[in-house]
Enzyme design. Structure first.
Site, PDB file in Angstrom:
ATOM      1  N   THR A 123      29.054 -65.871   9.002  1.00  0.00           N
ATOM      2  CA  THR A 123      28.812 -65.372  10.396  1.00  0.00           C
ATOM      3  C   THR A 123      29.675 -66.142  11.149  1.00  0.00           C
ATOM      4  OG1 THR A 123      26.972 -65.043  12.115  1.00  0.00           O
ATOM      5  CG2 THR A 123      27.046 -67.220  10.712  1.00  0.00           C
TER       6      THR A 123
ATOM      7  N   LYS B 157      23.250 -68.621  14.869  1.00  0.00           N
ATOM      8  CA  LYS B 157      22.739 -68.581  13.472  1.00  0.00           C
ATOM      9  C   LYS B 157      23.162 -69.551  12.564  1.00  0.00           C
ATOM     10  CE  LYS B 157      23.002 -63.507  12.542  1.00  0.00           C
ATOM     11  NZ  LYS B 157      23.568 -62.496  11.694  1.00  0.00           N
TER      12      LYS B 157
ATOM     13  N   ASP C  31      21.776 -60.508   7.844  1.00  0.00           N
ATOM     14  CA  ASP C  31      21.726 -59.474   8.906  1.00  0.00           C
ATOM     15  C   ASP C  31      20.418 -59.309   9.319  1.00  0.00           C
ATOM     16  OD1 ASP C  31      23.880 -57.428   9.871  1.00  0.00           O
ATOM     17  OD2 ASP C  31      22.098 -55.949   9.423  1.00  0.00           O
TER      18      ASP C  31
ATOM     19  N   ASP D  55      15.511 -63.512  22.157  1.00  0.00           N
ATOM     20  CA  ASP D  55      14.256 -64.508  21.955  1.00  0.00           C
ATOM     21  C   ASP D  55      13.688 -64.554  23.191  1.00  0.00           C
ATOM     22  OD1 ASP D  55      15.024 -65.244  19.453  1.00  0.00           O
ATOM     23  OD2 ASP D  55      15.901 -67.074  20.122  1.00  0.00           O
TER      24      ASP D  55
HETATM   25  P1  ITT Z   1      27.209 -61.954  12.495  1.00  0.00           P
HETATM   26  O1  ITT Z   1      27.238 -60.434  11.972  1.00  0.00           O
HETATM   27  O2  ITT Z   1      28.597 -62.542  12.412  1.00  0.00           O
HETATM   28  O3  ITT Z   1      26.468 -62.760  11.331  1.00  0.00           O
HETATM   29  P2  ITT Z   1      25.707 -60.897  14.689  1.00  0.00           P
HETATM   30  O4  ITT Z   1      25.121 -61.620  15.876  1.00  0.00           O
HETATM   31  O5  ITT Z   1      26.619 -59.560  15.064  1.00  0.00           O
HETATM   32  O6  ITT Z   1      26.471 -62.060  13.689  1.00  0.00           O
HETATM   33  P3  ITT Z   1      23.778 -59.320  13.336  1.00  0.00           P
HETATM   34  O7  ITT Z   1      24.857 -58.252  12.986  1.00  0.00           O
HETATM   35  O8  ITT Z   1      22.824 -59.601  12.110  1.00  0.00           O
HETATM   36  O9  ITT Z   1      24.706 -60.534  13.605  1.00  0.00           O
HETATM   37  O10 ITT Z   1      22.975 -58.773  14.646  1.00  0.00           O
HETATM   38  C1  ITT Z   1      21.964 -59.505  14.782  1.00  0.00           C
HETATM   39  C2  ITT Z   1      21.342 -59.299  16.230  1.00  0.00           C
HETATM   40  O11 ITT Z   1      20.007 -59.270  16.308  1.00  0.00           O
HETATM   41  C3  ITT Z   1      21.840 -60.613  17.185  1.00  0.00           C
HETATM   42  O12 ITT Z   1      23.208 -60.390  17.621  1.00  0.00           O
HETATM   43  C4  ITT Z   1      20.622 -60.597  17.992  1.00  0.00           C
HETATM   44  O13 ITT Z   1      20.905 -59.630  18.944  1.00  0.00           O
HETATM   45  C5  ITT Z   1      19.591 -60.233  17.451  1.00  0.00           C
HETATM   46  N1  ITT Z   1      18.824 -61.184  16.590  1.00  0.00           N
HETATM   47  C6  ITT Z   1      18.564 -61.467  15.149  1.00  0.00           C
HETATM   48  N2  ITT Z   1      18.094 -62.582  15.176  1.00  0.00           N
HETATM   49  C7  ITT Z   1      17.646 -63.171  16.273  1.00  0.00           C
HETATM   50  C8  ITT Z   1      16.922 -64.284  16.774  1.00  0.00           C
HETATM   51  O14 ITT Z   1      16.295 -65.190  15.690  1.00  0.00           O
HETATM   52  N3  ITT Z   1      16.513 -64.095  17.988  1.00  0.00           N
HETATM   53  C9  ITT Z   1      17.134 -63.506  18.890  1.00  0.00           C
HETATM   54  N4  ITT Z   1      17.807 -62.240  18.557  1.00  0.00           N
HETATM   55  C10 ITT Z   1      17.975 -62.039  17.321  1.00  0.00           C
END
Ligand code: ITT
Length: 199
Positions: free
Chosen positions: A8, A13, A70, A151
């Site tokens: 990531t 994260k 993800d 969040d």
């Molecule tokens: P990577 O793919 O590089 O890991 P990303 O942010 O694009 O980074 P994802 O494709 O998994 O990651 O998208 C996850 C999205 O979901 C993230 O950008 C947030 O908008 C939301 N999300 C996931 N976990 C969350 C959390 O703990 N708190 C708030 N929003 C969250």
């Protein structure tokens, strides 16, 4: 010291995993340590597929064991949206939250859940995936400044505060990410024990 890469570039994260991995035998790196990583298209149709795509790409590129996360928010009244498109729902976090609240105007059923799938890749192969969730509701306005993403509008079950009003320790005790991580960590621990027994 052994090291593992999390696939990531999302610094929030990485920070949450640093707090979750309470093991000083393991050093956590991320794609922020590999600025030339070309990126990968998340063209899967599920959290599991996208986590696997990301873990595999990082494992091959960095040539070390890698895991990916993800994750996203599923809102019941919106038929599971934004789901796997959570990061792509709108250009910035503020706009994503504004769009979500707009789409939920007049909606009384506020039930939602966060989902996280962790995929682990070793030697160019995805060896397993682990899913965690946390159920809750969507608030009517953003509250709090901790955390990231959605969040400020997510209130976990049994709480009156949003994730963004909880401390990182409080979020990390109950979150979808923590729940997926517990399962993944148990699996890794079992694998290590099996390897030790073989010698
Ligand atoms: P990577 O793919 O590089 O890991 P990303 O942010 O694009 O980074 P994802 O494709 O998994 O990651 O998208 C996850 C999205 O979901 C993230 O950008 C947030 O908008 C939301 N999300 C996931 N976990 C969350 C959390 O703990 N708190 C708030 N929003 C969250």
């Amino acid at each position: 010291m052994a090291f593992i890469v999390i696939a990531t570039a999302n610094a929030h994260k990485v920070q949450e995993y640093r707090e979750l991995i309470q093991d000083n035998r393991v050093e956590l790196k991320s794609l922020l340590d590999y600025p030339a990583f070309p990126g990968v298209e998340e063209n899967g149709s599920s959290f599991k597929e996208n986590a696997s795509i990301k873990a595999l790409a990082a494992c091959k590129y960095c040539d070390v064991p890698a895991f990916a996360d993800d994750s996203g928010l599923e809102v019941m009244a919106l038929n599971g949206e934004p789901g796997i498109y959570s990061a792509r729902y709108a250009p910035t976090s503020e706009e994503r939250i504004a769009k979500l609240l707009k789409n939920m105007e007049g909606v009384t059923d506020r039930r939602a859940r966060f989902v996280c799938v962790i995929a682990i890749a070793v030697n160019g192969e995805v060896i397993d995936t682990f899913e965690g969730e946390i159920r809750g509701t969507i608030g009517f306005e953003p509250k709090g400044t901790n955390g990231f993403g959605y969040d400020p509008v997510f209130i976990p079950e049994g709480e009156t505060r949003t994730f963004a009003e909880l401390s990182s320790e409080e979020k990390n005790r109950i979150s979808h990410r923590a729940n997926a991580f517990k399962k993944a960590a148990e699996f890794v621990e079992d694998q290590m024990n099996c390897l030790n027994e073989d010698f």
